[in-house]
Scaffold this active site. Sequence first.
Site, PDB file in Angstrom:
ATOM      1  CD  GLU A 101      -2.134  -1.586   2.608  1.00 52.26           C
ATOM      2  OE1 GLU A 101      -2.270  -0.971   3.539  1.00 52.26           O
ATOM      3  OE2 GLU A 101      -2.944  -2.724   2.584  1.00 52.26           O
ATOM      4  CG  LEU A 121      -6.051  -0.649   2.009  1.00 45.87           C
ATOM      5  CD1 LEU A 121      -6.573   0.871   2.121  1.00 45.87           C
ATOM      6  CD2 LEU A 121      -6.294  -1.498   3.104  1.00 45.87           C
ATOM      7  CD  GLU A 177      -3.303  -4.940   5.212  1.00 45.47           C
ATOM      8  OE1 GLU A 177      -4.375  -5.343   5.047  1.00 45.47           O
ATOM      9  OE2 GLU A 177      -3.214  -3.393   5.151  1.00 45.47           O
ATOM     10  CG  PHE A 189       1.450   1.215  10.591  1.00 51.42           C
ATOM     11  CD1 PHE A 189       2.226   1.731  11.712  1.00 51.42           C
ATOM     12  CD2 PHE A 189       0.797   1.840   9.650  1.00 51.42           C
ATOM     13  CE1 PHE A 189       2.495   3.234  11.621  1.00 51.42           C
ATOM     14  CE2 PHE A 189       1.051   3.206   9.562  1.00 51.42           C
ATOM     15  CZ  PHE A 189       1.919   3.877  10.635  1.00 51.42           C
ATOM     16  N   PRO A 210      -4.801  -9.872   8.849  1.00 53.50           N
ATOM     17  CG  PRO A 210      -6.274  -8.147   7.809  1.00 53.50           C
ATOM     18  CD  PRO A 210      -5.013  -8.265   8.841  1.00 53.50           C
ATOM     19  CG  HIS A 225      -1.015   2.806  13.930  1.00 53.07           C
ATOM     20  ND1 HIS A 225      -2.357   2.559  13.914  1.00 53.07           N
ATOM     21  CD2 HIS A 225      -0.857   3.458  12.489  1.00 53.07           C
ATOM     22  CE1 HIS A 225      -2.934   3.011  12.707  1.00 53.07           C
ATOM     23  NE2 HIS A 225      -2.064   3.424  11.959  1.00 53.07           N
TER      24      HIS A 225
END
Lengths: 327, 361
Positions: free
Chosen positions: A29, A58, A60, A83, A89, A129
């Site tokens: 991304e 987008l 993962e 991150f 996922p 994050h």
Amino acid sequence: MQALTIISAVNDALMTEMQNDKNIVTFGEDVGVEGGVFRATVNLQKKYGEKRCFDSPLAENAIVGTALGMAMGGLRPVVEIQFSGFVYPAFNQIITHVSRMRNRTRGALTAPMVIRMPYSGGIRALELHSESMEALFGHIPGIKVVIPSTPYDTKGLLISAIRDEDPVIFMEPKRLYRAFKQEVPEDAYTIPIGKAAIVQPGTQLTLISYGSQMKEAKEATALLQKEGISVELIDLRTIYPYDKSTILESVKKTGRLLVVHEGPRSFGVAAEIIAMVSKDAFEYLEAPPTRLTGADTIFPLPSAEHHYMIHTAHIVKRATEVIRYQP
Amino acid sequence: MFENFDPREGKRLQILNEDGQINSDLPKLPMLTNKQALHAFKIMVITREADDWAVSLNRQGRMPTYPPVKGQEANSIGSLMAVKNEDWFVQAFRELGGLLIRGVPLTQHYLYFLGNEMGSFYEPEKYHVLPISVPISSQLPHAVGLAYAEQYKGTDNITIVFNGDGGTSVGDFHESLNFAGVWNAPVIFYVQNNQYAISVPRHHQTASTTIAEKAFGYGFEGVQVDGNDVFAVYAATKLAANHARKGNGPTLIEGFTYRLGAHTTADDPTRYREDQEVADWIKKDPLIRLEKYVLNNKLITEQQIVTLKKEAKKQAHAAFEEADNFQKESLDNTFRYTFKNIPPILEEQLEQRRELEGGLK
């Protein structure tokens, strides 16, 4: 030589290695035009074109899943998860395929690929994050887990990861991304995966840490030195397969062990190291092997972040206790 | 490419009908030659015999859980005949016919279901086949990545990947079609819609009228074919393959078919479907209609078919015995393929295991 930060060393490793090997592609991304939200891939698209460095949709799971397909098809993909908190996922692909393809096919198909991700806290970020969940990856048979703590190691380890014939999870200490610069050779070089670094030799206490926590570990080592305590500081660098012989050799010399990491305690990296040391260096131990880690809590939002983080003073305090321990 | 068979207009491509007759009012489509039709028939016969034998072996206690292919053979046979050997073939788990078209030995299929890792060892240069993927639809992103790699390397190889109607509910299905559309990847998504995901009927998986129509939302074409008609499967796949090879991107093919047997040998389909429904689908059996076709067109005699089936049975029995006698995987092999080079901490675990298996000294 050039003075680089950790983030620019990531970029430099990719820049150097993509020149050497045309099968390397990198995507994720915002990786293409923008060069990544941390700028790890900046200018790669400009230099190597849109077929080798590009934005992906987008998702993962599909970033990792398509990368595996590319790896089986003869490419060497390096993907970025923006991150580490967004990698979940992709766990399906990592656990059910990436880590198992070599074993499943008895070596007919393999997964030479790198999954890069910034991790660690202390940057006043949004939820998810800031976590340090390297132990989750360390528990998956079939993948290697690498965490550098310096610009020099970052470049050498990332190039090793790219050249590795097996999948590597490459976790980057984002708190240290721009914390300091270090001289880094312009050419390609490698640092072996599975080898820890003795950052400072010492005789009274083995202090093991890695990644973002190395900053505080180094500061604590220096402070303890001033108190006349000789600390052997080890940067683990590879979580799996970890460098058992360097650890054992050190603990057999010092007789005392403190393992420090940001990630949660239970079933963590320190648990593994201490279990190993307790069995294999039992008769050398002069104090209980001790861990100083993040708590088994949800990582707090910025207003309470300082209640989670491990500061230099905390390490000095625990190290002193281990040193002073009398049975 | 499929203007005349837009699934959104309720159209489904069928060339060979239930009576073994070729529909005459169709536009020009890629057609199987007589030689190819006969080959498809022979492979379908051996697939059916091998499949029935596996189910029977399960009842004898000689074969663990097995998912029968019966009734769906035309889907992978027709589509694999429409692509070339260098094209990647990414299986789900009900594509035995396609594997045999590719030239994979039947022994290997049995070996997999007997629980030997060597059943997933397909020499990549020889077969270009990915092993069975157990988590539903998780193989779809691999197909997109393989397609990207071939495009990147500048070959004209494409990728064909299979999943089922239940698998269209999984996020990987959406993500893979989306990535493939954006990347214009040379890939064919083949959904074997066999009407049930174990016991759950198709209409409980998606509210859309067809699966094929989902393709349009990703910016490419989808087509629904009669999955029990090897001619229709072949034609649609051939068109989609040419389309991908020319750099025009992905296609979604929905093979409208039916699983005549159980989901696996551990399943009891009488709990969730009516006998009448199964009886109606038996009339649409892909093997019956292809047999009518090859007989009507005098490509084979009835006597030759009897011999063919007998031979196929023998071949299945021999392949199973070979698989059953195949060397069992060793302790060393359970460790040595985890990584290219075994790391010291894993080597130590292997030593410990060897010592444990050696018993008390």
